[in-house]
Write a protein that holds these residues in place. Sequence first.
Motif, PDB file in Angstrom:
ATOM      1  N   PRO A  20      21.366 -24.310 -39.049  1.00  0.00           N
ATOM      2  CA  PRO A  20      20.127 -25.100 -39.081  1.00  0.00           C
ATOM      3  C   PRO A  20      18.915 -24.177 -39.089  1.00  0.00           C
ATOM      4  N   PRO A  21      17.830 -24.589 -39.707  1.00  0.00           N
ATOM      5  CA  PRO A  21      16.640 -23.732 -39.728  1.00  0.00           C
ATOM      6  C   PRO A  21      16.009 -23.641 -38.343  1.00  0.00           C
ATOM      7  N   ALA A  22      15.350 -22.537 -38.103  1.00  0.00           N
ATOM      8  CA  ALA A  22      14.664 -22.334 -36.820  1.00  0.00           C
ATOM      9  C   ALA A  22      13.489 -23.299 -36.715  1.00  0.00           C
ATOM     10  N   PRO A  23      13.144 -23.722 -35.489  1.00  0.00           N
ATOM     11  CA  PRO A  23      12.028 -24.656 -35.349  1.00  0.00           C
ATOM     12  C   PRO A  23      10.680 -24.034 -35.721  1.00  0.00           C
ATOM     13  N   PHE A  24      10.568 -22.698 -35.626  1.00  0.00           N
ATOM     14  CA  PHE A  24       9.363 -21.985 -36.030  1.00  0.00           C
ATOM     15  C   PHE A  24       9.714 -20.525 -36.222  1.00  0.00           C
ATOM     16  N   ALA A  25       8.846 -19.800 -36.899  1.00  0.00           N
ATOM     17  CA  ALA A  25       9.092 -18.376 -37.179  1.00  0.00           C
ATOM     18  C   ALA A  25       8.911 -17.552 -35.910  1.00  0.00           C
ATOM     19  N   VAL A  26       9.821 -16.606 -35.708  1.00  0.00           N
ATOM     20  CA  VAL A  26       9.793 -15.728 -34.533  1.00  0.00           C
ATOM     21  C   VAL A  26       9.980 -14.299 -35.007  1.00  0.00           C
ATOM     22  N   THR A  27       9.148 -13.392 -34.511  1.00  0.00           N
ATOM     23  CA  THR A  27       9.310 -11.962 -34.779  1.00  0.00           C
ATOM     24  C   THR A  27       9.855 -11.328 -33.515  1.00  0.00           C
ATOM     25  N   PRO A  28      11.164 -10.974 -33.495  1.00  0.00           N
ATOM     26  CA  PRO A  28      11.753 -10.434 -32.264  1.00  0.00           C
ATOM     27  C   PRO A  28      11.173  -9.066 -31.906  1.00  0.00           C
ATOM     28  N   PRO A  29      11.250  -8.702 -30.640  1.00  0.00           N
ATOM     29  CA  PRO A  29      10.765  -7.387 -30.225  1.00  0.00           C
ATOM     30  C   PRO A  29      11.672  -6.282 -30.747  1.00  0.00           C
ATOM     31  N   ALA A  30      11.134  -5.089 -30.852  1.00  0.00           N
ATOM     32  CA  ALA A  30      11.910  -3.939 -31.305  1.00  0.00           C
ATOM     33  C   ALA A  30      12.660  -3.326 -30.137  1.00  0.00           C
ATOM     34  N   ALA A  31      13.827  -2.756 -30.423  1.00  0.00           N
ATOM     35  CA  ALA A  31      14.638  -2.078 -29.400  1.00  0.00           C
ATOM     36  C   ALA A  31      15.136  -0.761 -29.973  1.00  0.00           C
ATOM     37  N   LEU A  45      17.869 -20.483 -28.370  1.00  0.00           N
ATOM     38  CA  LEU A  45      16.580 -20.989 -27.902  1.00  0.00           C
ATOM     39  C   LEU A  45      15.502 -20.082 -28.472  1.00  0.00           C
ATOM     40  N   HIS A  46      14.503 -20.671 -29.123  1.00  0.00           N
ATOM     41  CA  HIS A  46      13.395 -19.924 -29.706  1.00  0.00           C
ATOM     42  C   HIS A  46      12.183 -20.022 -28.777  1.00  0.00           C
ATOM     43  N   LEU A  47      11.404 -18.962 -28.741  1.00  0.00           N
ATOM     44  CA  LEU A  47      10.169 -18.936 -27.953  1.00  0.00           C
ATOM     45  C   LEU A  47       9.088 -18.364 -28.854  1.00  0.00           C
ATOM     46  N   ASP A  48       8.068 -19.169 -29.186  1.00  0.00           N
ATOM     47  CA  ASP A  48       7.044 -18.706 -30.119  1.00  0.00           C
ATOM     48  C   ASP A  48       6.020 -17.821 -29.422  1.00  0.00           C
ATOM     49  N   ALA A  49       5.039 -17.333 -30.178  1.00  0.00           N
ATOM     50  CA  ALA A  49       4.055 -16.395 -29.648  1.00  0.00           C
ATOM     51  C   ALA A  49       3.200 -17.017 -28.549  1.00  0.00           C
ATOM     52  N   PRO A  61      15.212 -30.734 -34.584  1.00  0.00           N
ATOM     53  CA  PRO A  61      14.458 -29.745 -33.808  1.00  0.00           C
ATOM     54  C   PRO A  61      13.605 -30.402 -32.735  1.00  0.00           C
ATOM     55  N   ALA A  62      13.415 -29.677 -31.637  1.00  0.00           N
ATOM     56  CA  ALA A  62      12.577 -30.154 -30.534  1.00  0.00           C
ATOM     57  C   ALA A  62      11.788 -28.967 -29.988  1.00  0.00           C
ATOM     58  N   ASN A  63      10.585 -29.237 -29.497  1.00  0.00           N
ATOM     59  CA  ASN A  63       9.721 -28.205 -28.939  1.00  0.00           C
ATOM     60  C   ASN A  63       9.300 -28.586 -27.527  1.00  0.00           C
ATOM     61  N   GLY A  64       8.942 -27.585 -26.739  1.00  0.00           N
ATOM     62  CA  GLY A  64       8.446 -27.817 -25.385  1.00  0.00           C
ATOM     63  C   GLY A  64       9.543 -28.269 -24.431  1.00  0.00           C
ATOM     64  N   CYS A  81      29.676 -21.929 -23.983  1.00  0.00           N
ATOM     65  CA  CYS A  81      28.840 -21.338 -25.024  1.00  0.00           C
ATOM     66  C   CYS A  81      27.838 -20.360 -24.411  1.00  0.00           C
ATOM     67  N   THR A  82      27.535 -19.327 -25.165  1.00  0.00           N
ATOM     68  CA  THR A  82      26.541 -18.359 -24.726  1.00  0.00           C
ATOM     69  C   THR A  82      25.179 -18.745 -25.291  1.00  0.00           C
ATOM     70  N   LEU A  83      24.126 -18.258 -24.658  1.00  0.00           N
ATOM     71  CA  LEU A  83      22.764 -18.562 -25.090  1.00  0.00           C
ATOM     72  C   LEU A  83      22.117 -17.293 -25.614  1.00  0.00           C
ATOM     73  N   THR A  84      21.513 -17.399 -26.783  1.00  0.00           N
ATOM     74  CA  THR A  84      20.713 -16.321 -27.349  1.00  0.00           C
ATOM     75  C   THR A  84      19.260 -16.756 -27.324  1.00  0.00           C
ATOM     76  N   LEU A  85      18.411 -15.920 -26.787  1.00  0.00           N
ATOM     77  CA  LEU A  85      16.982 -16.195 -26.722  1.00  0.00           C
ATOM     78  C   LEU A  85      16.296 -15.380 -27.805  1.00  0.00           C
ATOM     79  N   ARG A  86      15.689 -16.073 -28.743  1.00  0.00           N
ATOM     80  CA  ARG A  86      14.929 -15.422 -29.811  1.00  0.00           C
ATOM     81  C   ARG A  86      13.451 -15.590 -29.489  1.00  0.00           C
ATOM     82  N   ALA A  87      12.929 -14.665 -28.688  1.00  0.00           N
ATOM     83  CA  ALA A  87      11.536 -14.714 -28.252  1.00  0.00           C
ATOM     84  C   ALA A  87      10.667 -13.885 -29.189  1.00  0.00           C
ATOM     85  N   ASP A  88       9.493 -14.396 -29.489  1.00  0.00           N
ATOM     86  CA  ASP A  88       8.534 -13.657 -30.301  1.00  0.00           C
ATOM     87  C   ASP A  88       8.030 -12.471 -29.494  1.00  0.00           C
TER      88      ASP A  88
END
Length: 120
Positions: A20-31, A45-49, A61-64, A81-88
């Motif tokens: 499924p498409p992401a609810p919004f665009a996220v630029t992950p941090p560099a490592a 779980l996505h976290l926007d800027a 999709p749902a937000n908030g 299931c495991t959770l992946t956090l895609r934070a901006d």
Amino acid sequence: MINIVFLLLIFFLITAQIAPPAPFAVTPPAANSAAAENSDGPLILHLDAAGTPGFVSPEGPANGDAALAALAAARAACPDCTLTLRADRAAPARTLAALLPRLTAMGFAQVDLATRAATP
């Protein structure tokens, strides 16, 4: 011959797992580690800027707070299931720190943070 091609095409379309498409665009941090470019788990779980969480469930999709409620329902349906956090990368650290206890209360013992490889 054309029948075989159409049967193969139908087979691959049916068996392909379409994400499924992401609810919004996220630029992950560099490592700077070899673990960068993580693969996503079954729950993402996505976290926007601005610090707003987003989650895509089978219902859509749902937000908030609705995203966190949908995530809790998905966790109940899939307790292993495991959770992946895609934070901006611009998301406030305060918001991320406040989100982690809520995820722990949902039953997630481990949260994987999606990152990208740092460019030299």
